[in-house]
Scaffold this motif. Structure first.
Motif, PDB file in Angstrom:
ATOM      1  N   ALA A 171     -18.766  -0.211  24.314  1.00 31.99           N
ATOM      2  CA  ALA A 171     -20.041   0.740  24.769  1.00 31.99           C
ATOM      3  C   ALA A 171     -19.265   2.293  23.848  1.00 31.99           C
ATOM      4  N   LEU A 172     -20.556   2.435  23.545  1.00 29.88           N
ATOM      5  CA  LEU A 172     -20.729   3.674  22.650  1.00 29.88           C
ATOM      6  C   LEU A 172     -21.637   5.080  23.714  1.00 29.88           C
ATOM      7  N   LEU A 173     -21.324   6.070  23.694  1.00 30.29           N
ATOM      8  CA  LEU A 173     -20.742   7.047  24.367  1.00 30.29           C
ATOM      9  C   LEU A 173     -21.085   8.612  23.595  1.00 30.29           C
ATOM     10  N   PHE A 280     -20.645  -5.178  18.028  1.00 31.49           N
ATOM     11  CA  PHE A 280     -21.207  -3.292  17.683  1.00 31.49           C
ATOM     12  C   PHE A 280     -22.932  -2.718  17.839  1.00 31.49           C
ATOM     13  N   GLU A 281     -23.243  -3.496  16.418  1.00 31.55           N
ATOM     14  CA  GLU A 281     -24.425  -2.719  16.587  1.00 31.55           C
ATOM     15  C   GLU A 281     -25.637  -3.311  17.670  1.00 31.55           C
ATOM     16  N   SER A 282     -25.106  -4.769  18.140  1.00 30.58           N
ATOM     17  CA  SER A 282     -25.753  -4.658  19.672  1.00 30.58           C
ATOM     18  C   SER A 282     -25.408  -3.446  20.768  1.00 30.58           C
ATOM     19  N   ALA A 283     -24.367  -2.466  20.352  1.00 33.04           N
ATOM     20  CA  ALA A 283     -24.109  -1.404  21.292  1.00 33.04           C
ATOM     21  C   ALA A 283     -24.565  -0.889  21.102  1.00 33.04           C
ATOM     22  N   ASP A 284     -24.387  -0.103  20.334  1.00 35.11           N
ATOM     23  CA  ASP A 284     -25.867   0.926  19.632  1.00 35.11           C
ATOM     24  C   ASP A 284     -26.840   0.515  19.120  1.00 35.11           C
ATOM     25  N   LEU A 287     -27.392   2.172  23.259  1.00 32.46           N
ATOM     26  CA  LEU A 287     -27.178   3.359  22.973  1.00 32.46           C
ATOM     27  C   LEU A 287     -28.551   3.912  22.268  1.00 32.46           C
ATOM     28  N   TYR A 288     -29.329   3.985  21.330  1.00 29.41           N
ATOM     29  CA  TYR A 288     -30.463   4.086  20.814  1.00 29.41           C
ATOM     30  C   TYR A 288     -31.620   4.375  22.243  1.00 29.41           C
ATOM     31  N   GLY A 294     -34.885   8.691  27.652  1.00 29.85           N
ATOM     32  CA  GLY A 294     -35.019  10.305  28.071  1.00 29.85           C
ATOM     33  C   GLY A 294     -33.334  10.288  28.340  1.00 29.85           C
ATOM     34  N   ARG A 295     -32.132   9.769  27.508  1.00 30.09           N
ATOM     35  CA  ARG A 295     -30.859  10.061  27.860  1.00 30.09           C
ATOM     36  C   ARG A 295     -30.178   9.823  29.570  1.00 30.09           C
ATOM     37  N   ASN A 296     -29.094  11.237  29.360  1.00 33.27           N
ATOM     38  CA  ASN A 296     -28.712  10.891  30.929  1.00 33.27           C
ATOM     39  C   ASN A 296     -28.738   9.353  31.467  1.00 33.27           C
TER      40      ASN A 296
END
Length: 305
Positions: A171-173, A280-284, A287-288, A294-296
């Motif tokens: 996960a990317l945060l 990693f690219e999939s998690a990135d 994140l996008y 809308g974030r959060n």
């Protein structure tokens, strides 16, 4: 218990008297392990990861030189410090042991004071080396693992996942509107906020193999081996909630009145994709997706949300 008392010394000697004498000498200050032959030495080195091995050269089944060669050939034992203790007192014998990678060479009959002094010296070197290794793997601001450490562990866990067929979750945060936070409250406040989020992320990684790392800027990465998508997503959700519960005011955010984070994650088995960077690219990408929505929030590969 202090650091010195917790260090482990493996005494490898086929002579029971030598083992007992050395063991009694070292036990007041160190955890002592015993081995009576080469096979036991290798097995106990693998199992217990001693800080130092006192190794007899002349043993019946496998001499100390061969034991040292096998120790150095295995990545799990290659860094263990070894002191030869031997009745062979020719200069060429000592030179041979040192060339093979021994840290020191003590000739029998040994002087107890000399043995204690040399053991203490080499264990101090071990402590200092490990401290430097730890510092090299830690991000100075957040005290999480740094990018270098993450890359190392990711490669190892990817290989392990390929062997076992078990899932690997990543996960990317990203802290929402962090630039606006820095602009509004100043960079020192931004650093404090990042450290607070990092503590939450680190606390969420509860198993020994789990890893939270600072990947860059305000972006953190979470590595969760052998974790199914549902469980990994629950960890991420609890972490997001914990960050919000910090109640760090963020009046410049269009997302919420307090500091929040967005998370993108993916869970894949290693044989479902060809290269480790694809996870990693999939998690990135997720994140996008979370940011665009809308974030959060959390987006995870395979989620319908």
């Amino acid at each position: 218990m202090n650091v010195v008392e917790s260090q482990k010394v493996l005494i490898a000697d086929d002579d029971a008297v030598n083992r007992d004498v050395l063991g009694d000498l070292l036990k007041p200050e160190y955890t002592v392990l015993l081995a009576r032959n080469g096979v036991q030495t290798l097995e106990r080195a693998m199992r217990h990861a001693p800080d130092l091995i006192l190794l007899d050269v002349m043993m019946p089944d496998m001499d100390g030189y061969e034991v040292l060669r096998q120790l150095r050939a295995d990545p799990q034992t290659a860094q263990i410090a070894v002191i030869f203790i031997s009745g062979l007192d020719r200069p060429e014998d000592e030179a041979n042991g040192l060339k093979m990678g021994a840290s020191d060479y003590i000739v029998k009959p040994f002087n107890p004071t000399v043995v204690m002094a040399r053991v203490a010296l080499h264990l101090q070197v071990v402590r200092q080396r490990r401290m430097l290794e730890r510092l090299a793997n830690i991000d100075g601001l957040t005290e999480l693992a740094n990018r270098r450490r993450f890359d190392e562990m990711y490669a190892l866990e990817w290989q392990r996942a390929r062997r076992t067929g078990r899932p690997l979750s990543l996960a990317l945060l990203d802290i929402d509107a962090f630039k606006q936070y820095n602009d509004r409250y100043g960079h020192p406040a931004g650093d404090r906020a990042l450290r607070s989020v990092a503590r939450v992320a680190g606390a969420a990684m509860r198993r020994p193999a789990d890893l939270a790392a600072r990947y860059g800027g305000e972006e953190l990465v979470l590595l969760m081996p052998e974790t199914e998508a549902h469980d990994a997503r629950m960890v991420a959700a609890a972490m997001c909630e914990a960050v919000a519960q910090l109640m760090i005011a963020h009046e410049a955010s269009s997302v919420a009145p307090v500091l929040t984070v967005s998370v993108g994650g993916a869970t894949l088995t290693a044989d479902s994709i060809e290269q480790q960077y694809e996870l990693f690219e999939s998690a990135d990408a997720q994140l996008y997706r979370a940011k665009q929505a809308g974030r959060n929030r959390i987006a995870w590969r395979g989620d319908a949300s």
